[in-house]
Design a protein around this motif. Structure first.
Motif, mmCIF file in Angstrom:
data_model
loop_
_atom_site.group_PDB
_atom_site.id
_atom_site.type_symbol
_atom_site.label_atom_id
_atom_site.label_comp_id
_atom_site.label_asym_id
_atom_site.label_seq_id
_atom_site.Cartn_x
_atom_site.Cartn_y
_atom_site.Cartn_z
ATOM 1 N N LEU A 120 0.666 -1.296 -0.074
ATOM 2 C CA LEU A 120 -0.039 0.050 -0.127
ATOM 3 C C LEU A 120 0.927 1.259 0.168
ATOM 4 C CD1 LEU A 120 -2.725 -0.998 2.351
ATOM 5 C CD2 LEU A 120 -2.610 -1.263 0.034
ATOM 6 N N GLY A 121 2.084 1.300 -0.553
ATOM 7 C CA GLY A 121 2.836 2.636 -0.755
ATOM 8 C C GLY A 121 3.077 3.319 0.308
ATOM 9 N N PRO A 122 2.977 4.655 0.432
ATOM 10 C CA PRO A 122 3.245 5.538 1.671
ATOM 11 C C PRO A 122 2.316 5.136 2.661
ATOM 12 C CG PRO A 122 3.287 6.459 -0.361
ATOM 13 C CD PRO A 122 2.683 5.346 -0.995
ATOM 14 N N LEU A 123 1.189 4.884 2.528
ATOM 15 C CA LEU A 123 0.381 4.670 3.486
ATOM 16 C C LEU A 123 0.547 3.246 4.175
ATOM 17 C CD1 LEU A 123 -2.327 4.957 5.337
ATOM 18 C CD2 LEU A 123 -3.699 3.593 3.541
ATOM 19 N N GLY A 124 1.212 2.366 3.670
ATOM 20 C CA GLY A 124 1.573 1.132 4.266
ATOM 21 C C GLY A 124 2.632 1.388 4.977
ATOM 22 N N ALA A 125 3.628 2.080 4.510
ATOM 23 C CA ALA A 125 5.055 2.687 5.029
ATOM 24 C C ALA A 125 4.681 3.254 6.583
ATOM 25 C CB ALA A 125 5.792 3.397 4.194
ATOM 26 N N LEU A 126 3.699 4.190 6.505
ATOM 27 C CA LEU A 126 3.436 4.894 7.612
ATOM 28 C C LEU A 126 2.728 4.100 8.725
ATOM 29 C CD1 LEU A 126 3.090 7.412 9.141
ATOM 30 C CD2 LEU A 126 0.640 7.624 7.993
ATOM 31 N N VAL A 127 1.964 3.265 8.120
ATOM 32 C CA VAL A 127 1.205 2.072 9.335
ATOM 33 C C VAL A 127 2.337 1.208 9.789
ATOM 34 C CG1 VAL A 127 -0.349 0.177 9.463
ATOM 35 C CG2 VAL A 127 -1.003 2.080 8.275
ATOM 36 N N THR A 128 3.488 0.476 9.154
ATOM 37 C CA THR A 128 4.305 -0.180 9.320
ATOM 38 C C THR A 128 5.306 0.719 10.488
ATOM 39 O OG1 THR A 128 4.437 -1.170 7.163
ATOM 40 C CG2 THR A 128 6.435 -1.354 8.684
ATOM 41 N N ARG A 129 5.542 1.934 10.376
ATOM 42 C CA ARG A 129 6.439 2.576 11.305
ATOM 43 C C ARG A 129 5.753 2.911 12.612
ATOM 44 N NH1 ARG A 129 10.684 2.509 9.011
ATOM 45 N NH2 ARG A 129 11.357 3.095 6.690
ATOM 46 N N VAL A 130 4.551 3.536 12.574
ATOM 47 C CA VAL A 130 3.663 3.715 13.617
ATOM 48 C C VAL A 130 3.090 2.533 14.372
ATOM 49 C CG1 VAL A 130 1.920 5.074 14.200
ATOM 50 C CG2 VAL A 130 3.216 6.120 12.538
#
Length: 165
Positions: A120-130
């Motif tokens: 899911l691109g940038p959204l997935g990256a944000l969810v992964t980090r947070v």
């Protein structure tokens, strides 16, 4: 550009590397360490101890959702290192390196280093980090504590951990 999250957990265990290495590859020990999530593990060989090329499928409940992930043992260097990598599952990529360093006196430094990329691109990256990376670190820490407990309960006493030293 999707930058993977890197999670690292380091534990010092009063047991020989060979003992810790084999506990880490035991799928029953893995499931016990994460029993709160209802984790089960099924191997491609039917053996409970994983080896190079083996696949293992994990089923568990996390965040109230049932997850399934299959990983393969892609590197196997007993008793120093092994790697498992997701072949099917919720992540775009997951690479998990396990290292076991002999510290002498019957002690081992166990390092879990997990690199994970989400879909899911940038959204997935944000969810992964947070959300996901802190949660995965908690699971790795819990699992390391379980391995430490089992390894130390069955290991002979070492000079470093003997009473009065």
């Amino acid at each position: 550009m999707d930058v993977p999250a890197v999670i690292e957990v380091v534990s010092v265990i009063a047991a020989a590397p060979d003992r810790v290495f084999h506990l880490e590859l035991d799928v029953d020990v893995h499931a016990e360490s994460l029993s709160g999530s209802g984790e089960t593990a099924t191997t491609s060989t039917g053996h409970r101890q994983l080896a190079l090329g083996d696949d293992v499928t994990f089923d568990a409940r996390h965040f109230g959702v049932r997850w399934r992930m299959t990983s393969r043992i892609t590197a196997y260097e007993p008793p120093h290192r092994f790697v498992d990598e997701q072949t099917r599952g919720p992540f775009r990529a997951l690479h998990h390196e396990h290292r076991f360093e002999d510290l002498g006196d019957g002690h081992t430094r166990m390092t879990d280093r997990m690199t994970v990329s989400a879909p899911l691109g940038p959204l997935g990256a944000l969810v992964t980090r947070v959300l996901l990376a802190p949660y995965l670190k908690k699971l790795l820490t819990q699992r390391a504590a379980h391995i430490k407990h089992l390894a130390e309960a069955s290991a002979p006493p070492s000079p470093r951990s003997a009473p009065g030293s």
